[in-house]
Design a protein around this motif. Structure first.
Motif, PDB file in Angstrom:
ATOM      1  N   SER A  97      72.658 -12.126  95.159  1.00 59.64           N
ATOM      2  CA  SER A  97      73.056 -13.510  94.886  1.00 59.64           C
ATOM      3  C   SER A  97      72.474 -14.442  95.927  1.00 59.64           C
ATOM      4  O   SER A  97      72.248 -14.054  97.089  1.00 59.64           O
ATOM      5  N   ASP A  98      72.232 -15.682  95.527  1.00 59.30           N
ATOM      6  CA  ASP A  98      71.757 -16.691  96.476  1.00 59.30           C
ATOM      7  C   ASP A  98      72.903 -17.358  97.227  1.00 59.30           C
ATOM      8  O   ASP A  98      72.678 -18.271  98.021  1.00 59.30           O
ATOM      9  N   GLN A  99      74.157 -16.920  96.958  1.00 64.00           N
ATOM     10  CA  GLN A  99      75.321 -17.476  97.639  1.00 64.00           C
ATOM     11  C   GLN A  99      76.206 -16.343  98.143  1.00 64.00           C
ATOM     12  O   GLN A  99      76.218 -15.241  97.583  1.00 64.00           O
ATOM     13  N   SER A 100      76.965 -16.619  99.197  1.00 66.98           N
ATOM     14  CA  SER A 100      77.964 -15.672  99.689  1.00 66.98           C
ATOM     15  C   SER A 100      79.272 -15.883  98.938  1.00 66.98           C
ATOM     16  O   SER A 100      79.595 -17.007  98.522  1.00 66.98           O
ATOM     17  N   PHE A 101      80.040 -14.820  98.778  1.00 66.34           N
ATOM     18  CA  PHE A 101      81.318 -14.880  98.092  1.00 66.34           C
ATOM     19  C   PHE A 101      82.427 -14.366  99.010  1.00 66.34           C
ATOM     20  O   PHE A 101      82.178 -13.486  99.826  1.00 66.34           O
ATOM     21  N   PRO A 102      83.655 -14.915  98.879  1.00 65.65           N
ATOM     22  CA  PRO A 102      84.030 -15.942  97.916  1.00 65.65           C
ATOM     23  C   PRO A 102      83.318 -17.264  98.193  1.00 65.65           C
ATOM     24  O   PRO A 102      83.084 -17.634  99.339  1.00 65.65           O
ATOM     25  N   LEU A 103      83.006 -17.960  97.135  1.00 67.97           N
ATOM     26  CA  LEU A 103      82.256 -19.206  97.185  1.00 67.97           C
ATOM     27  C   LEU A 103      83.220 -20.369  97.003  1.00 67.97           C
ATOM     28  O   LEU A 103      84.057 -20.355  96.097  1.00 67.97           O
ATOM     29  N   PHE A 104      83.116 -21.364  97.870  1.00 67.29           N
ATOM     30  CA  PHE A 104      83.920 -22.582  97.753  1.00 67.29           C
ATOM     31  C   PHE A 104      82.972 -23.749  97.498  1.00 67.29           C
ATOM     32  O   PHE A 104      81.980 -23.910  98.210  1.00 67.29           O
ATOM     33  N   ALA A 105      83.282 -24.554  96.492  1.00 68.95           N
ATOM     34  CA  ALA A 105      82.388 -25.653  96.128  1.00 68.95           C
ATOM     35  C   ALA A 105      83.193 -26.808  95.565  1.00 68.95           C
ATOM     36  O   ALA A 105      84.378 -26.675  95.241  1.00 68.95           O
ATOM     37  N   VAL A 106      82.527 -27.961  95.449  1.00 71.88           N
ATOM     38  CA  VAL A 106      83.126 -29.162  94.843  1.00 71.88           C
ATOM     39  C   VAL A 106      82.261 -29.582  93.676  1.00 71.88           C
ATOM     40  O   VAL A 106      81.044 -29.733  93.804  1.00 71.88           O
ATOM     41  N   THR A 159      75.561 -25.963  89.173  1.00 68.67           N
ATOM     42  CA  THR A 159      75.226 -24.552  89.325  1.00 68.67           C
ATOM     43  C   THR A 159      75.744 -24.073  90.677  1.00 68.67           C
ATOM     44  O   THR A 159      75.338 -24.587  91.724  1.00 68.67           O
ATOM     45  N   LEU A 160      76.666 -23.116  90.639  1.00 71.54           N
ATOM     46  CA  LEU A 160      77.313 -22.642  91.853  1.00 71.54           C
ATOM     47  C   LEU A 160      76.562 -21.482  92.498  1.00 71.54           C
ATOM     48  O   LEU A 160      76.527 -21.368  93.725  1.00 71.54           O
ATOM     49  N   ALA A 161      75.985 -20.615  91.676  1.00 71.14           N
ATOM     50  CA  ALA A 161      75.290 -19.446  92.222  1.00 71.14           C
ATOM     51  C   ALA A 161      74.379 -18.854  91.159  1.00 71.14           C
ATOM     52  O   ALA A 161      74.607 -19.020  89.956  1.00 71.14           O
ATOM     53  N   THR A 162      73.357 -18.141  91.614  1.00 74.09           N
ATOM     54  CA  THR A 162      72.465 -17.393  90.732  1.00 74.09           C
ATOM     55  C   THR A 162      72.536 -15.921  91.128  1.00 74.09           C
ATOM     56  O   THR A 162      72.403 -15.583  92.315  1.00 74.09           O
ATOM     57  N   ILE A 163      72.750 -15.060  90.139  1.00 75.10           N
ATOM     58  CA  ILE A 163      72.921 -13.628  90.386  1.00 75.10           C
ATOM     59  C   ILE A 163      71.895 -12.852  89.578  1.00 75.10           C
ATOM     60  O   ILE A 163      71.627 -13.154  88.411  1.00 75.10           O
ATOM     61  N   ARG A 164      71.309 -11.841  90.210  1.00 73.06           N
ATOM     62  CA  ARG A 164      70.315 -10.996  89.544  1.00 73.06           C
ATOM     63  C   ARG A 164      70.495  -9.568  90.041  1.00 73.06           C
ATOM     64  O   ARG A 164      71.303  -9.301  90.943  1.00 73.06           O
ATOM     65  N   GLN A 195      73.397 -17.543  85.910  1.00 70.70           N
ATOM     66  CA  GLN A 195      73.922 -18.620  86.734  1.00 70.70           C
ATOM     67  C   GLN A 195      75.410 -18.806  86.479  1.00 70.70           C
ATOM     68  O   GLN A 195      75.856 -18.767  85.326  1.00 70.70           O
ATOM     69  N   ILE A 196      76.154 -19.000  87.560  1.00 70.33           N
ATOM     70  CA  ILE A 196      77.564 -19.375  87.463  1.00 70.33           C
ATOM     71  C   ILE A 196      77.618 -20.896  87.541  1.00 70.33           C
ATOM     72  O   ILE A 196      77.160 -21.493  88.530  1.00 70.33           O
ATOM     73  N   ILE A 197      78.136 -21.537  86.497  1.00 74.46           N
ATOM     74  CA  ILE A 197      78.065 -22.990  86.376  1.00 74.46           C
ATOM     75  C   ILE A 197      79.467 -23.575  86.206  1.00 74.46           C
ATOM     76  O   ILE A 197      80.260 -23.095  85.382  1.00 74.46           O
ATOM     77  N   ALA A 198      79.773 -24.620  86.984  1.00 73.13           N
ATOM     78  CA  ALA A 198      81.027 -25.356  86.850  1.00 73.13           C
ATOM     79  C   ALA A 198      80.802 -26.553  85.941  1.00 73.13           C
ATOM     80  O   ALA A 198      79.837 -27.301  86.123  1.00 73.13           O
TER      81      ALA A 198
END
Length: 309
Positions: A71-80, A88-93, A46-49
């Motif tokens: 990944s469960d998210q598209s990149f580049p990822l923009f978040a707040v 948790t910004l994204a999960t990668i496997r 997990q990518i965590i802020a």
């Protein structure tokens, strides 16, 4: 005068194998308590802020050196990331569980919320003590000597003596305060040396009060203030031609290379009942909140003709 919160860049390089991984991180020191980490959870990561500050933070995360990932998210990822939170910004496997996978991450972040918009109905009291009168020396629509970038073109400069009491123009929480700078002048090397206070509002816009006096900050980060709360003393620190208060309200925008601040138009009010007005160049404004409000006068520019011989 230009002043920006700036953004910071971090890189995390992570190599993953089925049963073993190595992690390498290069972290730049920053004044804002925000980090992005990659943490193992089962067979994924997990990518965590981690936001330990008092402001929301906008973050952009990109992936490079990618091999065999899903990944469960598209990149580049923009978040707040909200204040004092872990997000948790994204999960990668592994895309193919029978093979090793790898990726590296890069992130840029900036205090503020790029998804928020300044409340156009918000009103601001004058940012100085009651019963004082000052002239606006720079404002939108008038001659611009220094307000020529997106983060300052809607800013207002109030010409005033050093050590004038400054008050909050709108309710909020202090997210940045710097009072250690001692000097000011018209050398552009001083652009980043203005003492300042930044206050976060309910709509996630941020007000900047700049060029404060040495040791002229009277509030601390995390402190909540009301409109009219004394916060500091005016000065001339940083890139400045003389004592004044630089006041601007910013919102954050998403850009192709991260994020950037823009200043937004604001309206002040005076009097009770209130008179609402848009600040103008050479307007003489008085912080009177007891008498009925009225339009502040605009001073005439004195023209000088040829001297008598």
């Amino acid at each position: 005068m230009n002043i920006s919160l700036g953004y910071f860049v971090r890189h995390n390089w992570v190599l993953f194998l089925l049963a073993h991984f190595a992690s390498h991180c290069a972290l730049a020191a920053t004044p804002y308590p925000f980090t992005v980490t990659t943490e193992k959870v089962g067979h994924s990561y997990q990518i965590i802020a981690h936001n330990r500050g008092h402001a929301p933070v906008s973050v952009q995360v990109s992936l490079t050196s990618v091999e065999n990932i899903s990944s469960d998210q598209s990149f580049p990822l923009f978040a707040v990331s909200r204040p004092n939170s872990d997000t948790t910004l994204a999960t990668i496997r592994a895309a193919n569980p029978g093979r090793s996978f790898r990726f590296s991450t890069q992130n840029r972040f900036h205090p503020g919320n790029f998804r928020a918009s300044h409340d156009s109905g918000a009103l601001y009291r004058l940012p100085f003590e009651d019963d004082r009168s000052f002239v606006i020396g720079q404002a939108p629509g008038g001659p611009m000597t220094t307000h020529n970038t997106p983060d300052s073109e809607q800013a207002i400069d109030f010409t005033m003596p050093e050590n004038t009491l400054i008050v909050a123009a709108r309710k909020g929480v202090v997210i940045s305060a710097e009072g250690a700078n001692q000097f000011g002048g018209q050398d552009k090397t001083m652009l980043s040396m203005a003492n300042h206070i930044r206050i976060l509002h309910a709509d996630d816009s941020i007000a900047t009060y700049a060029h404060l006096a040495p040791r002229g900050v009277l509030v601390g980060v995390g402190q909540r203030v009301e409109a009219g709360t004394v916060i500091g003393y005016s000065g001339s620190t940083g890139y400045s031609s003389g004592p004044h208060l630089h006041f601007a309200v910013h919102q954050l925008l998403r850009k192709s290379d991260g994020f950037g601040n823009i200043s937004v138009p604001i309206r002040f009010y005076v009097g009770n009942p209130a008179y609402v007005f848009t600040p103008q160049y050479l307007q003489k404004v008085t912080a009177d909140y007891r008498s009925p409000g009225k339009a502040p006068p605009i001073l005439e520019i004195k023209k000088t003709g040829p001297k008598a011989r």
